[in-house]
Design a protein around this motif. Sequence first.
Motif: not given
Length: 74
Positions: A15-18, A24-26, A31-37
């Motif tokens: 679903v995310a790929l679609l 855009k996924l990488p 962005g999520f990795g930076k946010m969690f860090r």
Amino acid sequence: MGALSPWHIILIAIVALLLFGPNKLPELGRGFGKMFREFKDATNGNGNNSSADDQPTLARKEINPEVSNSESNK
């Protein structure tokens, strides 16, 4: 409710790929990795407060140097 099974994870990935596309996924992952860090650092008290506060003033000084000169002369 139980934990997510591998089929649930695969379905979410499809679903995310679609929705976002493969290009855009990488960027979203970074962005999520930076946010969690940053969240983890903030909750542990390891956050670097000076770099977050200095960036907007540096950007403002680069765009409009007269503003920074008039503020420093006061």
